[in-house]
Design a protein around this motif. Structure first.
Motif, PDB file in Angstrom:
ATOM      1  N   ILE A   1     -53.421   6.075  33.481  1.00 31.88           N
ATOM      2  CA  ILE A   1     -54.552   5.150  33.421  1.00 31.88           C
ATOM      3  C   ILE A   1     -54.107   3.839  34.040  1.00 31.88           C
ATOM      4  O   ILE A   1     -53.061   3.289  33.676  1.00 31.88           O
ATOM      5  N   LEU A   2     -54.891   3.376  34.990  1.00 32.68           N
ATOM      6  CA  LEU A   2     -54.603   2.121  35.671  1.00 32.68           C
ATOM      7  C   LEU A   2     -55.509   1.037  35.080  1.00 32.68           C
ATOM      8  O   LEU A   2     -56.733   1.158  35.114  1.00 32.68           O
ATOM      9  N   TYR A   3     -54.895   0.016  34.514  1.00 32.91           N
ATOM     10  CA  TYR A   3     -55.633  -1.111  33.928  1.00 32.91           C
ATOM     11  C   TYR A   3     -55.645  -2.251  34.932  1.00 32.91           C
ATOM     12  O   TYR A   3     -54.616  -2.591  35.499  1.00 32.91           O
ATOM     13  N   ARG A   4     -56.805  -2.856  35.120  1.00 32.87           N
ATOM     14  CA  ARG A   4     -56.933  -3.992  36.035  1.00 32.87           C
ATOM     15  C   ARG A   4     -57.398  -5.213  35.241  1.00 32.87           C
ATOM     16  O   ARG A   4     -58.443  -5.192  34.607  1.00 32.87           O
ATOM     17  N   PHE A   5     -56.612  -6.271  35.294  1.00 33.58           N
ATOM     18  CA  PHE A   5     -56.925  -7.537  34.639  1.00 33.58           C
ATOM     19  C   PHE A   5     -57.370  -8.520  35.716  1.00 33.58           C
ATOM     20  O   PHE A   5     -56.647  -8.726  36.686  1.00 33.58           O
ATOM     21  N   GLU A   6     -58.546  -9.118  35.519  1.00 33.95           N
ATOM     22  CA  GLU A   6     -59.069 -10.078  36.483  1.00 33.95           C
ATOM     23  C   GLU A   6     -59.300 -11.417  35.795  1.00 33.95           C
ATOM     24  O   GLU A   6     -59.852 -11.479  34.706  1.00 33.95           O
ATOM     25  N   LYS A   7     -58.892 -12.476  36.487  1.00 38.40           N
ATOM     26  CA  LYS A   7     -59.095 -13.826  35.966  1.00 38.40           C
ATOM     27  C   LYS A   7     -60.469 -14.303  36.402  1.00 38.40           C
ATOM     28  O   LYS A   7     -60.725 -14.497  37.577  1.00 38.40           O
ATOM     29  N   GLN A   8     -61.350 -14.430  35.439  1.00 41.11           N
ATOM     30  CA  GLN A   8     -62.691 -14.952  35.676  1.00 41.11           C
ATOM     31  C   GLN A   8     -62.956 -15.987  34.597  1.00 41.11           C
ATOM     32  O   GLN A   8     -62.022 -16.462  33.955  1.00 41.11           O
ATOM     33  N   VAL A   9     -64.209 -16.354  34.397  1.00 37.38           N
ATOM     34  CA  VAL A   9     -64.523 -17.316  33.340  1.00 37.38           C
ATOM     35  C   VAL A   9     -63.971 -16.805  32.018  1.00 37.38           C
ATOM     36  O   VAL A   9     -63.312 -17.526  31.282  1.00 37.38           O
ATOM     37  N   THR A  10     -64.240 -15.550  31.721  1.00 34.19           N
ATOM     38  CA  THR A  10     -63.555 -14.863  30.626  1.00 34.19           C
ATOM     39  C   THR A  10     -62.798 -13.711  31.275  1.00 34.19           C
ATOM     40  O   THR A  10     -63.338 -13.032  32.159  1.00 34.19           O
ATOM     41  N   ASP A  11     -61.588 -13.507  30.861  1.00 39.23           N
ATOM     42  CA  ASP A  11     -60.766 -12.469  31.481  1.00 39.23           C
ATOM     43  C   ASP A  11     -61.458 -11.113  31.368  1.00 39.23           C
ATOM     44  O   ASP A  11     -62.042 -10.779  30.344  1.00 39.23           O
ATOM     45  N   ARG A  12     -61.353 -10.344  32.431  1.00 34.85           N
ATOM     46  CA  ARG A  12     -62.010  -9.043  32.490  1.00 34.85           C
ATOM     47  C   ARG A  12     -60.955  -7.953  32.628  1.00 34.85           C
ATOM     48  O   ARG A  12     -60.050  -8.070  33.453  1.00 34.85           O
ATOM     49  N   VAL A  13     -61.091  -6.902  31.825  1.00 29.03           N
ATOM     50  CA  VAL A  13     -60.162  -5.776  31.871  1.00 29.03           C
ATOM     51  C   VAL A  13     -60.970  -4.506  32.117  1.00 29.03           C
ATOM     52  O   VAL A  13     -61.918  -4.223  31.399  1.00 29.03           O
ATOM     53  N   THR A  14     -60.577  -3.776  33.148  1.00 25.00           N
ATOM     54  CA  THR A  14     -61.189  -2.481  33.424  1.00 25.00           C
ATOM     55  C   THR A  14     -60.082  -1.439  33.485  1.00 25.00           C
ATOM     56  O   THR A  14     -58.915  -1.772  33.713  1.00 25.00           O
ATOM     57  N   HIS A  15     -60.444  -0.194  33.263  1.00 25.30           N
ATOM     58  CA  HIS A  15     -59.450   0.870  33.340  1.00 25.30           C
ATOM     59  C   HIS A  15     -60.084   2.111  33.951  1.00 25.30           C
ATOM     60  O   HIS A  15     -61.300   2.300  33.887  1.00 25.30           O
ATOM     61  N   GLN A  16     -59.233   2.906  34.568  1.00 27.09           N
ATOM     62  CA  GLN A  16     -59.675   4.135  35.217  1.00 27.09           C
ATOM     63  C   GLN A  16     -58.531   5.147  35.161  1.00 27.09           C
ATOM     64  O   GLN A  16     -57.383   4.795  35.404  1.00 27.09           O
ATOM     65  N   ALA A  17     -58.853   6.380  34.836  1.00 27.90           N
ATOM     66  CA  ALA A  17     -57.859   7.452  34.833  1.00 27.90           C
ATOM     67  C   ALA A  17     -57.681   7.976  36.251  1.00 27.90           C
ATOM     68  O   ALA A  17     -58.648   8.087  37.013  1.00 27.90           O
ATOM     69  N   TYR A  18     -56.439   8.278  36.609  1.00 28.06           N
ATOM     70  CA  TYR A  18     -56.112   8.793  37.941  1.00 28.06           C
ATOM     71  C   TYR A  18     -55.145   9.960  37.818  1.00 28.06           C
ATOM     72  O   TYR A  18     -54.449  10.110  36.810  1.00 28.06           O
ATOM     73  N   LEU A  19     -55.070  10.730  38.890  1.00 27.55           N
ATOM     74  CA  LEU A  19     -54.097  11.808  39.007  1.00 27.55           C
ATOM     75  C   LEU A  19     -53.337  11.584  40.307  1.00 27.55           C
ATOM     76  O   LEU A  19     -53.935  11.465  41.374  1.00 27.55           O
ATOM     77  N   MET A  20     -52.004  11.519  40.201  1.00 30.33           N
ATOM     78  CA  MET A  20     -51.145  11.296  41.366  1.00 30.33           C
ATOM     79  C   MET A  20     -50.426  12.596  41.699  1.00 30.33           C
ATOM     80  O   MET A  20     -49.785  13.199  40.832  1.00 30.33           O
ATOM     81  N   ASN A  21     -50.540  13.025  42.951  1.00 24.97           N
ATOM     82  CA  ASN A  21     -49.783  14.156  43.461  1.00 24.97           C
ATOM     83  C   ASN A  21     -48.585  13.564  44.191  1.00 24.97           C
ATOM     84  O   ASN A  21     -48.714  13.052  45.306  1.00 24.97           O
ATOM     85  N   CYS A  22     -47.433  13.623  43.548  1.00 24.30           N
ATOM     86  CA  CYS A  22     -46.248  12.969  44.101  1.00 24.30           C
ATOM     87  C   CYS A  22     -45.751  13.645  45.379  1.00 24.30           C
ATOM     88  O   CYS A  22     -45.263  12.974  46.286  1.00 24.30           O
TER      89      CYS A  22
END
Length: 171
Positions: free
Chosen positions: A113-134
């Protein structure tokens, strides 16, 4: 947000107090506008400090198993100093404790799961599940409750990227 506003106000009051003391020590030879000018400088200085320390303070709040894999810096025309020292505005994190590795058709796969933190007026956190084929150096988002790969959003990834190195070279 309210605490940041209170901190900015107190920084302005503190800097204005320094201006008032300097004016008194100079025998009132310094102009009166030095007090509000230093208040403004104090408020802007605190705001700049807060914006540049945002990334470090957020990283301190993460668990030990979290690893930052990407940081996005940006420049803004209303903040001219950011052209010389870009401002951190977002970062991406993976949690090493929640990686699932599997082997499929002789390929090493890592679900994360990749979490993305963004600095905005109020901090925003989004997440998304991924599959990596190494083996193929590809990653794809997993969608729906069943976490099915979305083949239309398949991405290639280089071996020199921190995300690939964290997921495939250390697991």
């Amino acid at each position: 947000m309210i605490w940041q506003l209170i901190a900015v106000i107190f920084a302005g009051l503190g800097a204005a107090g320094i201006g008032l003391i300097l004016r008194q020590l100079s025998g009132k030879r310094l102009p009166r506008w030095i007090v509000p000018a230093l208040a403004g400088v104090g408020m802007i200085s605190y705001q700049i400090y807060y914006e540049y320390s945002w990334l470090a303070s957020k990283q301190q709040q993460l668990p030990d198993s979290a690893e930052v894999v990407d940081v996005k810096y940006d420049s803004m025309f209303w903040r001219p100093w950011t052209y010389f020292f870009p401002l951190p505005v977002a970062f991406e994190v993976i949690d090493r404790d929640h990686l699932r590795t599997t082997e499929a058709n002789g390929q090493h796969m890592v679900e994360f799961i990749l979490y993305r933190f963004e600095k905005q007026v109020t901090d925003r956190v989004t997440h998304q599940a991924y599959l990596m084929n190494c083996g193929e150096r590809e990653w794809v988002p997993l969608v729906g409750d069943e976490r099915q790969p979305d083949a239309s959003a398949l991405h290639d990834i280089g071996t020199d990227t921190p995300l690939y190195q964290v997921l495939c070279e250390t697991s």
